[in-house]
Scaffold this motif. Structure first.
Motif, PDB file in Angstrom:
ATOM      1  N   SER A 162       0.816  -1.224   0.000  1.00 16.65           N
ATOM      2  CA  SER A 162       0.000   0.000   0.000  1.00 16.65           C
ATOM      3  C   SER A 162       0.842   1.264   0.000  1.00 16.65           C
ATOM      4  O   SER A 162       0.311   2.370  -0.020  1.00 16.65           O
ATOM      5  N   GLY A 163       2.182   1.131   0.041  1.00 18.02           N
ATOM      6  CA  GLY A 163       3.055   2.284  -0.063  1.00 18.02           C
ATOM      7  C   GLY A 163       3.082   3.172   1.162  1.00 18.02           C
ATOM      8  O   GLY A 163       3.411   4.362   1.056  1.00 18.02           O
ATOM      9  N   THR A 164       2.773   2.626   2.335  1.00 16.19           N
ATOM     10  CA  THR A 164       2.819   3.421   3.555  1.00 16.19           C
ATOM     11  C   THR A 164       4.262   3.517   4.066  1.00 16.19           C
ATOM     12  O   THR A 164       5.152   2.803   3.596  1.00 16.19           O
ATOM     13  N   ASP A 165       4.473   4.364   5.065  1.00 13.24           N
ATOM     14  CA  ASP A 165       5.819   4.526   5.609  1.00 13.24           C
ATOM     15  C   ASP A 165       5.955   3.894   6.988  1.00 13.24           C
ATOM     16  O   ASP A 165       6.877   4.185   7.729  1.00 13.24           O
ATOM     17  N   THR A 166       5.034   3.011   7.355  1.00 10.96           N
ATOM     18  CA  THR A 166       5.040   2.418   8.685  1.00 10.96           C
ATOM     19  C   THR A 166       5.937   1.182   8.761  1.00 10.96           C
ATOM     20  O   THR A 166       6.206   0.523   7.752  1.00 10.96           O
ATOM     21  N   TRP A 167       6.403   0.886   9.965  1.00 10.86           N
ATOM     22  CA  TRP A 167       7.153  -0.339  10.247  1.00 10.86           C
ATOM     23  C   TRP A 167       6.394  -1.232  11.244  1.00 10.86           C
ATOM     24  O   TRP A 167       6.973  -2.171  11.791  1.00 10.86           O
ATOM     25  N   SER A 168       5.121  -0.926  11.468  1.00 11.23           N
ATOM     26  CA  SER A 168       4.340  -1.667  12.458  1.00 11.23           C
ATOM     27  C   SER A 168       2.942  -1.943  11.922  1.00 11.23           C
ATOM     28  O   SER A 168       2.477  -1.283  10.986  1.00 11.23           O
ATOM     29  N   SER A 169       2.265  -2.915  12.538  1.00 13.83           N
ATOM     30  CA  SER A 169       0.872  -3.187  12.201  1.00 13.83           C
ATOM     31  C   SER A 169       0.149  -3.725  13.429  1.00 13.83           C
ATOM     32  O   SER A 169       0.766  -4.314  14.325  1.00 13.83           O
ATOM     33  N   ARG A 170      -1.162  -3.500  13.456  1.00 12.13           N
ATOM     34  CA  ARG A 170      -2.055  -4.027  14.490  1.00 12.13           C
ATOM     35  C   ARG A 170      -3.243  -4.626  13.753  1.00 12.13           C
ATOM     36  O   ARG A 170      -4.022  -3.893  13.131  1.00 12.13           O
ATOM     37  N   ILE A 171      -3.369  -5.938  13.822  1.00 10.18           N
ATOM     38  CA  ILE A 171      -4.334  -6.637  12.979  1.00 10.18           C
ATOM     39  C   ILE A 171      -5.219  -7.552  13.822  1.00 10.18           C
ATOM     40  O   ILE A 171      -4.718  -8.420  14.535  1.00 10.18           O
ATOM     41  N   HIS A 172      -6.542  -7.352  13.745  1.00  4.77           N
ATOM     42  CA  HIS A 172      -7.500  -8.297  14.315  1.00  4.77           C
ATOM     43  C   HIS A 172      -7.643  -9.454  13.321  1.00  4.77           C
ATOM     44  O   HIS A 172      -7.713  -9.234  12.103  1.00  4.77           O
ATOM     45  N   LEU A 173      -7.740 -10.665  13.840  1.00  2.00           N
ATOM     46  CA  LEU A 173      -7.883 -11.802  12.932  1.00  2.00           C
ATOM     47  C   LEU A 173      -8.533 -12.981  13.631  1.00  2.00           C
ATOM     48  O   LEU A 173      -8.538 -13.079  14.860  1.00  2.00           O
ATOM     49  N   ARG A 174      -9.063 -13.869  12.822  1.00  2.82           N
ATOM     50  CA  ARG A 174      -9.595 -15.138  13.320  1.00  2.82           C
ATOM     51  C   ARG A 174      -9.598 -16.136  12.174  1.00  2.82           C
ATOM     52  O   ARG A 174      -9.606 -15.758  10.992  1.00  2.82           O
ATOM     53  N   LEU A 175      -9.600 -17.405  12.542  1.00  2.00           N
ATOM     54  CA  LEU A 175      -9.591 -18.495  11.565  1.00  2.00           C
ATOM     55  C   LEU A 175     -11.019 -18.919  11.281  1.00  2.00           C
ATOM     56  O   LEU A 175     -11.801 -19.147  12.206  1.00  2.00           O
ATOM     57  N   HIS A 176     -11.367 -19.039   9.997  1.00  5.61           N
ATOM     58  CA  HIS A 176     -12.660 -19.596   9.649  1.00  5.61           C
ATOM     59  C   HIS A 176     -12.698 -21.064  10.066  1.00  5.61           C
ATOM     60  O   HIS A 176     -11.712 -21.790   9.936  1.00  5.61           O
ATOM     61  N   GLU A 177     -13.828 -21.522  10.541  1.00  4.20           N
ATOM     62  CA  GLU A 177     -14.024 -22.934  10.884  1.00  4.20           C
ATOM     63  C   GLU A 177     -12.935 -23.430  11.838  1.00  4.20           C
ATOM     64  O   GLU A 177     -12.216 -24.378  11.546  1.00  4.20           O
ATOM     65  N   ALA A 178     -12.851 -22.778  12.975  1.00  7.03           N
ATOM     66  CA  ALA A 178     -11.815 -23.107  13.961  1.00  7.03           C
ATOM     67  C   ALA A 178     -12.347 -23.925  15.128  1.00  7.03           C
ATOM     68  O   ALA A 178     -11.638 -24.132  16.113  1.00  7.03           O
ATOM     69  N   ARG A 179     -13.566 -24.421  15.045  1.00 14.95           N
ATOM     70  CA  ARG A 179     -14.198 -25.063  16.198  1.00 14.95           C
ATOM     71  C   ARG A 179     -13.427 -26.261  16.727  1.00 14.95           C
ATOM     72  O   ARG A 179     -13.416 -26.514  17.920  1.00 14.95           O
ATOM     73  N   ASP A 180     -12.806 -27.030  15.866  1.00 23.32           N
ATOM     74  CA  ASP A 180     -12.137 -28.263  16.291  1.00 23.32           C
ATOM     75  C   ASP A 180     -10.621 -28.121  16.366  1.00 23.32           C
ATOM     76  O   ASP A 180      -9.901 -29.118  16.348  1.00 23.32           O
ATOM     77  N   PRO A 194      -0.176 -12.908   9.900  1.00 22.69           N
ATOM     78  CA  PRO A 194      -0.062 -11.606   9.239  1.00 22.69           C
ATOM     79  C   PRO A 194       1.279 -11.428   8.535  1.00 22.69           C
ATOM     80  O   PRO A 194       2.302 -11.984   8.964  1.00 22.69           O
ATOM     81  N   PRO A 195       1.313 -10.640   7.483  1.00 24.68           N
ATOM     82  CA  PRO A 195       2.566 -10.401   6.768  1.00 24.68           C
ATOM     83  C   PRO A 195       3.480  -9.454   7.535  1.00 24.68           C
ATOM     84  O   PRO A 195       3.035  -8.715   8.418  1.00 24.68           O
ATOM     85  N   THR A 196       4.746  -9.468   7.192  1.00 20.49           N
ATOM     86  CA  THR A 196       5.668  -8.500   7.764  1.00 20.49           C
ATOM     87  C   THR A 196       5.239  -7.082   7.388  1.00 20.49           C
ATOM     88  O   THR A 196       4.861  -6.820   6.234  1.00 20.49           O
TER      89      THR A 196
END
Length: 272
Positions: A162-180, A194-196
């Motif tokens: 995305s061409g940003t100038d940041t060196w950090s990220s904060r990402i909410h995430l979850r796995l689909h179909e993670a019940r088992d 998450p990517p670097t």
């Protein structure tokens, strides 16, 4: 296009072969020309649990990614190195054909009496929560195949390329179909998903690949099965140094209830 295969169904296809476990690598779990590194780490832990079982929780996992893993099968050999009164160390090697693709060292540890006070960090706030953020759509050919199994919501930092100038990220995430999928395996998988942040600084597609990865789990902070499967986790990534095509970064994995579930340290090669 075939429907993606959930992690629980992939793991159910494993088979024992002496002191090894054979597992499939399906195309929808690839990351470019190799398998998703978090999947390979999960395979290592599963094989350790199958071959050298222990009731002790996983405390640390060191992983070196040696060679690409193609779609097909891998064979994970396991060696119990030592069991002490409180700590057990187990090595796993992931093979594809005659090539070692990854080497892992798992440290399993029993709880022990201590006079140390508890240190239980809580998740820092971010401005926007998952329900306030757009989902990142999976686009075949543009995003790694394995990302179709996950829901990512960028709270801070830039999307890849995305061409940003940041060196950090904060990402909410979850796995689909993670019940088992139990919380221990899920935390290993999500911590590497998450990517670097380094690739958000580019304006065009570039590849990146983990070289080595150290993960320290906090078993007391892992959520129950229901929360682990349905709740939003968060991964905070910070790049600390980089030169000559390599970056060094840290990862904080926060459980859905806001506790620190794992700490990670990684060396990533960036091809751009």
């Amino acid at each position: 296009m075939d429907a993606p295969t959930p992690l629980s169904r992939v793991l159910a296809q494993r088979r024992r072969d002496g002191d090894a476990v054979v597992l499939p690598v399906l195309p929808d779990w690839l990351q470019g020309r190799t398998a998703f590194g978090g999947l390979i780490a999960v395979y290592g832990v599963v094989a350790m649990r199958d071959i050298a079982p222990s009731a002790w929780p996983l405390r640390a996992l060191q992983t070196n990614f040696v060679a690409p893993v193609n779609a097909g099968e891998v064979r994970v050999t396991v060696e119990l190195l030592r069991t002490g009164r409180h700590v057990r160390q187990v090595q796993a090697r992931v093979w594809q054909g005659e090539q070692v693709a990854a080497v892992l060292l798992g440290v399993f540890g029993a709880g022990r009496p201590t006079q140390l006070p508890a240190l239980d960090p809580r998740r820092p706030d971010v401005a926007r929560q998952p329900d306030e953020l757009p989902a990142r759509p999976y686009v075949p050919g543009l995003a790694p195949a394995f990302t179709q199994h996950l829901d990512f919501r960028w709270a801070e930092g830039g999307w890849p390329m995305s061409g940003t100038d940041t060196w950090s990220s904060r990402i909410h995430l979850r796995l689909h179909e993670a019940r088992d999928v139990d919380a221990e395996l899920l935390s290993v998988l999500l911590a590497d998903a998450p990517p670097t942040p380094a690739i958000s600084r580019f304006n065009a597609p570039v590849a990146a690949s983990s070289v080595s990865w150290s993960l320290e789990l906090q078993p007391h902070a892992l959520p129950d099965a229901t929360s682990a499967a349905s709740g939003w986790w968060r991964v905070d990534k910070d790049t600390h140094a980089g030169a000559e095509g390599y970056v060094s970064e840290s990862t904080h994995l926060w459980s859905p209830d806001g506790r620190l579930a794992a700490l990670g340290y990684q060396v990533v090669a960036v091809f751009g």
